[in-house]
Every structure is written in C-alpha cells, then in structure tokens.
Write an enzyme that holds these catalytic residues in place. Structure first.
Site, PDB file in Angstrom:
ATOM      1  N   LYS A   1       6.571  -2.256   2.261  1.00 20.83           N
ATOM      2  CA  LYS A   1       5.363  -1.559   2.728  1.00 20.83           C
ATOM      3  C   LYS A   1       4.129  -2.442   2.499  1.00 20.83           C
ATOM      4  O   LYS A   1       3.317  -2.212   1.598  1.00 20.83           O
ATOM      5  CB  LYS A   1       5.228  -0.209   2.031  1.00 20.83           C
ATOM      6  CG  LYS A   1       4.326   0.740   2.789  1.00 20.83           C
ATOM      7  CD  LYS A   1       4.488   2.153   2.307  1.00 20.83           C
ATOM      8  CE  LYS A   1       3.437   3.084   2.838  1.00 20.83           C
ATOM      9  NZ  LYS A   1       3.398   3.203   4.293  1.00 20.83           N
TER      10      LYS A   1
ATOM     11  N   GLU B   1      11.927   2.939  14.385  1.00 13.18           N
ATOM     12  CA  GLU B   1      11.015   3.958  13.841  1.00 13.18           C
ATOM     13  C   GLU B   1       9.719   3.933  14.633  1.00 13.18           C
ATOM     14  O   GLU B   1       9.575   3.164  15.592  1.00 13.18           O
ATOM     15  CB  GLU B   1      10.746   3.681  12.360  1.00 13.18           C
ATOM     16  CG  GLU B   1      10.094   2.330  12.112  1.00 13.18           C
ATOM     17  CD  GLU B   1       9.929   1.984  10.637  1.00 13.18           C
ATOM     18  OE1 GLU B   1       9.802   2.890   9.802  1.00 13.18           O
ATOM     19  OE2 GLU B   1       9.920   0.772  10.339  1.00 13.18           O
TER      20      GLU B   1
ATOM     21  N   ARG C   1      -8.009 -20.244  -0.670  1.00 13.60           N
ATOM     22  CA  ARG C   1      -7.027 -19.992   0.390  1.00 13.60           C
ATOM     23  C   ARG C   1      -5.920 -21.052   0.407  1.00 13.60           C
ATOM     24  O   ARG C   1      -6.186 -22.239   0.544  1.00 13.60           O
ATOM     25  CB  ARG C   1      -7.719 -19.943   1.760  1.00 13.60           C
ATOM     26  CG  ARG C   1      -6.800 -19.435   2.851  1.00 13.60           C
ATOM     27  CD  ARG C   1      -7.501 -19.263   4.183  1.00 13.60           C
ATOM     28  NE  ARG C   1      -6.564 -18.753   5.183  1.00 13.60           N
ATOM     29  CZ  ARG C   1      -5.665 -19.519   5.810  1.00 13.60           C
ATOM     30  NH1 ARG C   1      -5.617 -20.805   5.574  1.00 13.60           N
ATOM     31  NH2 ARG C   1      -4.827 -18.978   6.685  1.00 13.60           N
TER      32      ARG C   1
ATOM     33  N   TYR D   1       0.820  -1.208   0.000  1.00 17.40           N
ATOM     34  CA  TYR D   1       0.000   0.000   0.000  1.00 17.40           C
ATOM     35  C   TYR D   1       0.856   1.261   0.000  1.00 17.40           C
ATOM     36  O   TYR D   1       2.062   1.203   0.234  1.00 17.40           O
ATOM     37  CB  TYR D   1      -0.934   0.010   1.215  1.00 17.40           C
ATOM     38  CG  TYR D   1      -0.251   0.355   2.528  1.00 17.40           C
ATOM     39  CD1 TYR D   1       0.542  -0.579   3.185  1.00 17.40           C
ATOM     40  CD2 TYR D   1      -0.374   1.619   3.099  1.00 17.40           C
ATOM     41  CE1 TYR D   1       1.173  -0.264   4.379  1.00 17.40           C
ATOM     42  CE2 TYR D   1       0.258   1.945   4.292  1.00 17.40           C
ATOM     43  CZ  TYR D   1       1.028   1.000   4.925  1.00 17.40           C
ATOM     44  OH  TYR D   1       1.662   1.311   6.093  1.00 17.40           O
TER      45      TYR D   1
END
Ligand code: PMP
Length: 280
Positions: free
Chosen positions: A147, A180, A100, A33
């Site tokens: 990310k 972070e 799945r 994302y």
C-alpha cells in the site's frame, strides 16, 4: 472541513502544515499509507488497518519510530481537535528527508508521519444509488499488494473513469481476469448466488473492508468463493459491488455500456452494506 493535520510531531492548521521539499515521499512516492473510516467514536477495522500499515512499512524497510500505542494516541487527539463525527483519517509514513538519490542504501533518515482527517457525508441510508464503472487494462507495477503512495496508474485510471462519468475504473490483467478497482476491491454475485472476489494472490491489495465483508458473507450463509473471474463473468453477474474504507460497500449498476441487474441496485449488496454499518 477538518482543519487540523498532524505533521511529524506537530498538530497544525492544514494551511500551515509543512513538509520538506526533500521528503522521499514527495520525490519518489517512497511512502506507505492507510485510510481508516471513523463514525461517532468508532474506528472501523482499526487494528487491521494498523497491522497492514506496519506490514507495509516492513515490506519497504522503513524503520518507523512510533509504537502502535503512540500512534493511537495521536490519531484520537486529531479526531478530538477536528470535532468530526463521521469521516476518515489518512495516515502516511514516508522514508524521510534526504538529498535526492534513488537508493536508500545506508540512509538513516527519520520517517515522516503525516495525518489528515476528512469529514464525510453521512450517507448510509437504504436507498443508496448504484454507481457506474469502466474496465481498463491493469498497467500497474507487479506489487499492488504494497500500500504505497506511488499511485500514478491508479490516479490515471480513476480520472479516466470520472471523465467517462463513472465512479470507478476496474482493472483487468493480461489474462482477462479482473484484478481490482483503482481504489477498491471488486465483488460479483453470479447466477448461482455465489459471491466471488479475487483471492489474495499478490495481484491485488489485501483490502481490509474486503476481509470484513468476507466474514459477514460467510456468517450470513452466503456462498463465498475467493477466486478470480473474467470480464465476461463480471458483465453477466446478478450484482456487482466494490468495497473500500472510503466507499464501504458500493453497488455497481453499470459497467462500460452494460447494465447490471437492469441498472437496479441488488438486494444482497444493500444487505452487506447494512451489515457493515451495523456491526461496528
Ligand atoms: N484496492 C486498492 C487499489 C485500493 O487503493 C483500496 C483502498 N485503499 C482497496 C483495494 C480497498 O482497501 P481497503 O478496504 O483496505 O480500504
């Protein structure tokens, strides 16, 4: 509120937007994302965010079907439809829909692109309030540089911070160095007036706002050190701030039970925040 979302080819009301129950993003967090800030027709660091999105896709082998140009057209349309002046866009691409199964070996699923626009309070004034943060052990997986939407440790960290009346959770690695924030990069200004933020060493996300602020820091003759620092250095700092596309430059005035700069927002943090907004 912005009501129109984008789901795989369709612009639709958020209430009517649908994705498959077999979306791998839903099952496994098998998705990446981006969040991009938008203000009056301008996207902040647009190219850098899109570059990182395509890089994230490459890192987890998702073969995306749209070009950067096609994506830009959709993003612009979405802002027009939502009539938002100051806000952000959330862009998510999952590996797609499949029965799945952990492995994606041999899978030819079509990636699923979803986008949501959010309105933001226009709060870029000088008298910005600082926020509180708390420190905690960095218990994430070893690839925080990707990310991905698989963010459970970050979700728990942010929630834990909020429960303690804090805005952000700051992660500390097993050697005692700050990595972070749960959704931000962390910066300090030490007593030698050096501005430090951890180097891109695979232990943090390569923040786009971090990169832009690093440029402003150098351009404005502050001394920048991209170097990791300890919790002790953090607590003894003159100023601390965080950066992200959603929080811009946000001063931190208390960490755990320690006040930073006597609980007063520092002037360099404000200066960098103003530079960020003025330079787009
Ligand atoms: N680190 C983490 C863990 C984040 O989630 C974010 C925001 N997505 C950042 C740093 C800041 O990145 P950016 O400046 O690109 O928003």
């Amino acid at each position: 509120m912005a009501n129109i979302s984008y789901v795989n080819g369709l612009y639709c009301n958020i209430q009517e937007a649908k994705i498959s129950i077999n979306d791998r993003g839903y099952h496994f967090g098998d998705a990446v994302y981006e969040v991009i800030l938008y203000s009056n027709g301008i996207f902040y660091d647009y190219e850098e965010h899109i570059k990182r999105l395509f890089n994230s896709l490459k890192l987890i082998n998702i073969k995306f079907h749209l070009s950067e140009q096609q994506l830009k057209i959709i993003i612009k349309n979405l802002f027009k439809l939502n009539r938002v002046n100051f806000g952000s866009i959330y862009i998510q691409v999952s590996r797609g829909v499949a029965d799945r199964n952990h492995s994606y070996f041999g899978l030819c699923s079509k990636p699923v692109l979803t986008m949501i626009v959010s309105k933001k309070k226009n709060n870029i004034s000088d008298d910005i309030k600082g926020v509180k943060a708390i420190t905690m052990v960095d218990n994430r997986w070893s690839r925080p540089d990707i990310k991905t939407t698989q963010l459970l440790p970050n979700v728990l960290a942010k929630t834990f911070a909020n429960e303690k009346n804090a805005y952000e959770g700051i992660f500390i690695d097993h050697e005692g160095y700050i990595t972070e924030g749960s959704s931000s990069n962390i910066w300090i200004i030490n007593n030698n007036n050096e501005i430090l933020t951890r180097e891109i060493d695979g232990k943090i996300l390569s923040g786009i706002t971090r990169k832009t602020i690093a440029k402003f820091v150098k351009k404005n003759n502050f001394k920048l050190l991209e170097k990791k620092f300890t919790k002790d250095e953090l607590l003894r700092s003159k100023e601390v701030f965080l950066t992200s596309a959603s929080s811009f430059v946000t001063p931190i005035i208390q960490i755990d039970n320690f006040k930073i700069n006597n609980g007063i927002v520092g002037k360099t943090s404000i200066e960098l925040r103003n530079l960020y907004f003025k330079n787009f």
